[in-house]
Design an enzyme around this catalytic site. Structure first.
Site, PDB file in Angstrom:
ATOM      1  N   ALA A  54       7.579   1.643   2.865  1.00  0.00           N
ATOM      2  CA  ALA A  54       7.861   1.702   4.311  1.00  0.00           C
ATOM      3  C   ALA A  54       7.852   3.166   4.734  1.00  0.00           C
ATOM      4  O   ALA A  54       7.993   4.076   3.908  1.00  0.00           O
ATOM      5  CB  ALA A  54       9.213   1.074   4.627  1.00  0.00           C
ATOM      6  N   SER A  59       1.886   5.382  -1.745  1.00  0.00           N
ATOM      7  CA  SER A  59       2.092   6.077  -3.028  1.00  0.00           C
ATOM      8  C   SER A  59       3.293   5.537  -3.796  1.00  0.00           C
ATOM      9  O   SER A  59       3.308   5.552  -5.027  1.00  0.00           O
ATOM     10  CB  SER A  59       2.288   7.578  -2.767  1.00  0.00           C
ATOM     11  N   THR A  60       4.309   5.015  -3.117  1.00  0.00           N
ATOM     12  CA  THR A  60       5.496   4.523  -3.832  1.00  0.00           C
ATOM     13  C   THR A  60       5.171   3.239  -4.586  1.00  0.00           C
ATOM     14  O   THR A  60       5.574   3.050  -5.734  1.00  0.00           O
ATOM     15  CB  THR A  60       6.654   4.268  -2.842  1.00  0.00           C
ATOM     16  N   GLU A 104      -0.365  -6.175   5.020  1.00  0.00           N
ATOM     17  CA  GLU A 104       0.977  -6.081   4.440  1.00  0.00           C
ATOM     18  C   GLU A 104       1.883  -7.162   5.025  1.00  0.00           C
ATOM     19  O   GLU A 104       2.624  -7.832   4.315  1.00  0.00           O
ATOM     20  CB  GLU A 104       1.569  -4.685   4.701  1.00  0.00           C
ATOM     21  N   GLY A 138       0.114   4.050   6.362  1.00  0.00           N
ATOM     22  CA  GLY A 138      -1.136   3.976   5.607  1.00  0.00           C
ATOM     23  C   GLY A 138      -2.166   3.063   6.260  1.00  0.00           C
ATOM     24  O   GLY A 138      -3.188   2.729   5.670  1.00  0.00           O
ATOM     25  N   GLY A 156       2.975   1.138   8.374  1.00  0.00           N
ATOM     26  CA  GLY A 156       1.666   1.380   8.991  1.00  0.00           C
ATOM     27  C   GLY A 156       1.218   2.817   8.868  1.00  0.00           C
ATOM     28  O   GLY A 156       0.146   3.188   9.338  1.00  0.00           O
ATOM     29  N   SER A 164       0.848  -1.209   0.000  1.00  0.00           N
ATOM     30  CA  SER A 164       0.000   0.000   0.000  1.00  0.00           C
ATOM     31  C   SER A 164       0.875   1.247   0.000  1.00  0.00           C
ATOM     32  O   SER A 164       2.064   1.163   0.294  1.00  0.00           O
ATOM     33  CB  SER A 164      -0.862  -0.002   1.265  1.00  0.00           C
ATOM     34  N   LYS A 213      13.306   7.950   3.638  1.00  0.00           N
ATOM     35  CA  LYS A 213      12.955   6.885   4.589  1.00  0.00           C
ATOM     36  C   LYS A 213      14.189   6.240   5.216  1.00  0.00           C
ATOM     37  O   LYS A 213      14.099   5.553   6.223  1.00  0.00           O
ATOM     38  CB  LYS A 213      12.116   5.801   3.898  1.00  0.00           C
TER      39      LYS A 213
HETATM   40  O1  DER Z   1       1.668   1.999   5.433  1.00  0.00           O
HETATM   41  C1  DER Z   1       2.753   1.582   4.970  1.00  0.00           C
HETATM   42  O2  DER Z   1       3.536   0.848   5.607  1.00  0.00           O
HETATM   43  C2  DER Z   1       3.106   1.992   3.583  1.00  0.00           C
HETATM   44  O3  DER Z   1       4.103   1.215   3.060  1.00  0.00           O
HETATM   45  C3  DER Z   1       3.333   3.434   3.514  1.00  0.00           C
HETATM   46  O4  DER Z   1       3.426   4.090   4.737  1.00  0.00           O
HETATM   47  C4  DER Z   1       4.411   3.964   2.607  1.00  0.00           C
HETATM   48  O5  DER Z   1       3.771   5.031   2.015  1.00  0.00           O
HETATM   49  P1  DER Z   1       4.428   5.943   0.879  1.00  0.00           P
HETATM   50  O6  DER Z   1       5.008   5.001  -0.136  1.00  0.00           O
HETATM   51  O7  DER Z   1       3.237   6.689   0.346  1.00  0.00           O
HETATM   52  O8  DER Z   1       5.435   6.796   1.567  1.00  0.00           O
END
Ligand code: DER
Length: 272
Positions: free
Chosen positions: A109, A32-33, A129, A123, A121, A30, A147
């Site tokens: 992540a 945007s990446t 996941e 998201g 988490g 989940s 990150k």
């Molecule tokens: O929820 C998660 O662990 C997702 O991987 C997420 O937080 C990463 O989101 P991003 O790719 O939009 O930064």
């Protein structure tokens, strides 16, 4: 923006190094990446099998059916939507045959440390996941330079934890006893008063802790167990998971026997 460019670069590199058009089952996380990962996979399939149509229902009749024999296992509503938006075929986790192991799982992540332990988490999809990642031969974490930190909770402030709503108050107290300062149930959106609900209709508690230690930081047998606020990654993860009412913890520890490899792109995509 530089961040979106870095996300896209990380996704394209991850797919070129860890995706094959011969795969059968691919886990999709989940955030945007990972959307860029799905786009890169769809582009790779379209290039490898130009004859195959982009709509799964039409592909049974094309010669290159192997392009769409691949099934993509989502980690929640948004993940399933990004699979469908790219014309790929989702297969829900609970429809997976029991004996199937996914060829690979791609996910994002919120923070990654020097040993490739992750905080996940942000998201609020961490439970599905973790289910999907643990069902895969390999977990490819796709994350831009923001990150990457030496240790977890350097920039990301807290650990997301999925809890049963009825247990949220006792989990908050137990987290304070473990040394968390002001853990809180994650609020929902203005359109819906009350706490956020996950795809399992559970709550998320975000629990701040001091920066988490790597195994190599531990200075003795009883160091890293929370004394003086010093927690080692996997020991805190275990302590939180043992609290009654916790469904899953947003610490994905690379120490759990997985071999780890860093592809590493510097800022804006140059090799460091
Ligand atoms: O929820 C998660 O662990 C997702 O991987 C997420 O937080 C990463 O989101 P991003 O790719 O939009 O930064």
């Amino acid at each position: 923006s530089a961040v979106e460019q870095a996300k896209r670069l990380a996704a394209v590199q991850a797919v070129s190094e860890h995706f094959s058009t011969n795969f059968k089952y691919v886990g999709i996380g989940s955030g945007s990446t990972v959307k860029y990962v799905v786009e890169a996979i769809a582009a790779s399939l379209a290039k490898a099998f130009p004859a195959a149509s982009t709509r799964p229902s039409d592909t049974r009749s094309t010669s290159a059916t192997s392009a769409y024999d691949i099934q993509f296992v989502p980690t929640g509503y948004q993940s399933r939507q990004s699979i469908l938006d790219c014309g790929l075929t989702p297969l829900l986790f609970d429809h997976l045959p029991n004996d199937v192991i996914l060829d690979v799982a791609f996910d994002g992540a919120d923070e990654v440390d020097d040993d490739l332990n992750c905080i996940k988490g942000g998201g609020a999809c961490l439970f599905q996941e973790k289910l999907v990642i643990e069902k895969a031969k390999k977990f490819v974490c796709v994350a831009d330079y923001r990150k990457a930190q030496s240790r977890l909770l350097t920039v990301w402030p807290s650990i997301p934890i999925e809890v049963a709503p009825i247990a949220s108050h006792i989990v908050l107290m137990a987290l304070e006893n473990l040394g968390s300062v002001k853990p809180a149930v994650r609020a929902g959106v203005p359109a819906k008063s009350g706490p956020l609900r996950t795809d399992q209709a559970f709550y998320i508690i975000d629990a701040p802790f001091p920066t988490l230690l790597l195994r190599s930081d531990i200075q003795g047998p009883d160091d890293g167990n929370g004394k003086n606020g010093r927690w080692e990654v996997s020991r805190l993860s275990e302590a939180i998971k043992n609290i009654t009412g916790v469904l899953e913890v947003g610490i994905f520890s690379g120490y759990d026997g997985y071999e780890t490899e860093k592809l590493g792109l510097g800022k804006g995509g140059q090799k460091p």
